[in-house]
Enzyme design. Sequence first.
Site, PDB file in Angstrom:
ATOM      1  CG  MET A  13      -1.897   1.112   1.333  1.00  0.00           C
ATOM      2  SD  MET A  13      -2.842   0.962   2.886  1.00  0.00           S
ATOM      3  CE  MET A  13      -4.155   2.130   2.612  1.00  0.00           C
ATOM      4  N   GLY A  19      -6.542  11.707  -1.221  1.00  0.00           N
ATOM      5  CA  GLY A  19      -7.860  11.679  -0.599  1.00  0.00           C
ATOM      6  C   GLY A  19      -8.864  12.409  -1.473  1.00  0.00           C
ATOM      7  CG  ASP A  44      -9.207   6.955   1.087  1.00  0.00           C
ATOM      8  OD1 ASP A  44      -8.988   5.883   1.674  1.00  0.00           O
ATOM      9  OD2 ASP A  44     -10.132   7.726   1.406  1.00  0.00           O
ATOM     10  CE1 TYR A  49     -15.493  10.494   2.393  1.00  0.00           C
ATOM     11  CE2 TYR A  49     -13.823   9.908   0.783  1.00  0.00           C
ATOM     12  CZ  TYR A  49     -14.231  10.011   2.098  1.00  0.00           C
ATOM     13  OH  TYR A  49     -13.376   9.636   3.100  1.00  0.00           O
ATOM     14  CE  LYS A  79     -12.316   5.896   3.683  1.00  0.00           C
ATOM     15  NZ  LYS A  79     -12.272   6.730   2.492  1.00  0.00           N
ATOM     16  CG  HIS A 112     -16.822   5.924   6.091  1.00  0.00           C
ATOM     17  ND1 HIS A 112     -17.103   6.489   4.872  1.00  0.00           N
ATOM     18  CD2 HIS A 112     -15.994   6.785   6.692  1.00  0.00           C
ATOM     19  CE1 HIS A 112     -16.471   7.641   4.743  1.00  0.00           C
ATOM     20  NE2 HIS A 112     -15.795   7.849   5.844  1.00  0.00           N
ATOM     21  CB  SER A 161     -12.673   4.056   8.585  1.00  0.00           C
ATOM     22  OG  SER A 161     -12.412   5.441   8.575  1.00  0.00           O
ATOM     23  CG  LEU A 212      -1.898  18.097   4.967  1.00  0.00           C
ATOM     24  CD1 LEU A 212      -1.854  18.718   3.576  1.00  0.00           C
ATOM     25  CD2 LEU A 212      -0.486  17.968   5.539  1.00  0.00           C
ATOM     26  CB  SER A 214      -9.631  18.793   7.753  1.00  0.00           C
ATOM     27  OG  SER A 214     -10.770  18.842   6.929  1.00  0.00           O
ATOM     28  CE  LYS A 262     -10.418  18.724  -1.247  1.00  0.00           C
ATOM     29  NZ  LYS A 262     -10.591  20.144  -0.893  1.00  0.00           N
TER      30      LYS A 262
END
Length: 324
Positions: A13, A19, A44, A49, A79, A112, A161, A212, A214, A262
Amino acid sequence: MSTFVTLSSGQRMPLVGLGTWKSAPGQVKQAVLAALDGGYRHIDCAAVYGNEQEVGDALALRVGPGKALRRDEVFVTSKLWNTKHDPKDVEEACRSSLTHLGLSYLDLYLMHWPMAFKRGKELMPRRDDGSICYSDTHYRDTWKAMENLVDKGLVKAIGLSNFNARQIDDIIAIARHKPVVNQVECHPYLSQADLLSHCRSLAVCVTAYSPLGSGDRPWASPEEPSLLADPRLGAIAERYQKSPAQVILRWNVQRGVVCIPKSVTASRIQENLRVFDFSLSPEDIRLIDSFNRNTRFIIPTVEKDGKKVWRDGEHPHFPFHDPY
């Protein structure tokens, strides 16, 4: 240092992936193309989403027979959403993600959240007072249904998750197919040291979402600290001639934590991958460790009866009442 981790399933991985949470319609396709063209091999995704179709459009242009990349060169995660925890819904939900992504299998499929919501098409089923309608489906039963996805070849591996240590132990106690990953919020203000240690002891890899901090989360309030603007981080970044974002990602990568920042900006997407050409000193790793303040940005608190409480904190399987 290697650019990937080897999961307990034997899969490799990549340590940095793209993201796609909060990536707006019309933007995520170009972001995925920029990532794949720039060297990313890990994307991901998640059903909730609402952009898997667009991610799939990008994958179709770059991955597969006659394209730039073979399917086995790209690691794709999705997820299972909370409204699909009933064992009868799990396979259909997975197949729906596969259809949207244009894939015949997923490399990794995560539960998730440990919390089940009321079954149905509504992603956030609500009562008249605005509160979420919960379901009493136990995550152990959902897991058993997810194991069948591995047996059928729809997914290579399954994971978790937003699970706490006790809930991970619950799953491992009954698992035929062990969870290979636990994806959680993780950044210098929420270093997750105890959870990371627990997961390591179980050969469960940790993936950091919102690594980071968000800063673009819709519910951010002005008084909340901005991780990327922390002057201590800026000083470290200056010493290495890197950006604060690169320093944060490198800190996690050196801890063996996979990161999925992301972005929809091509230059930032490229910058986030350039973390394998330098190393932080042990002193700087410890210094960044010391920034921890156990601050969660992603699960906001809400006002209830004049007090601040966790959103969804009343759910019997809400994960963050436990210490880790």
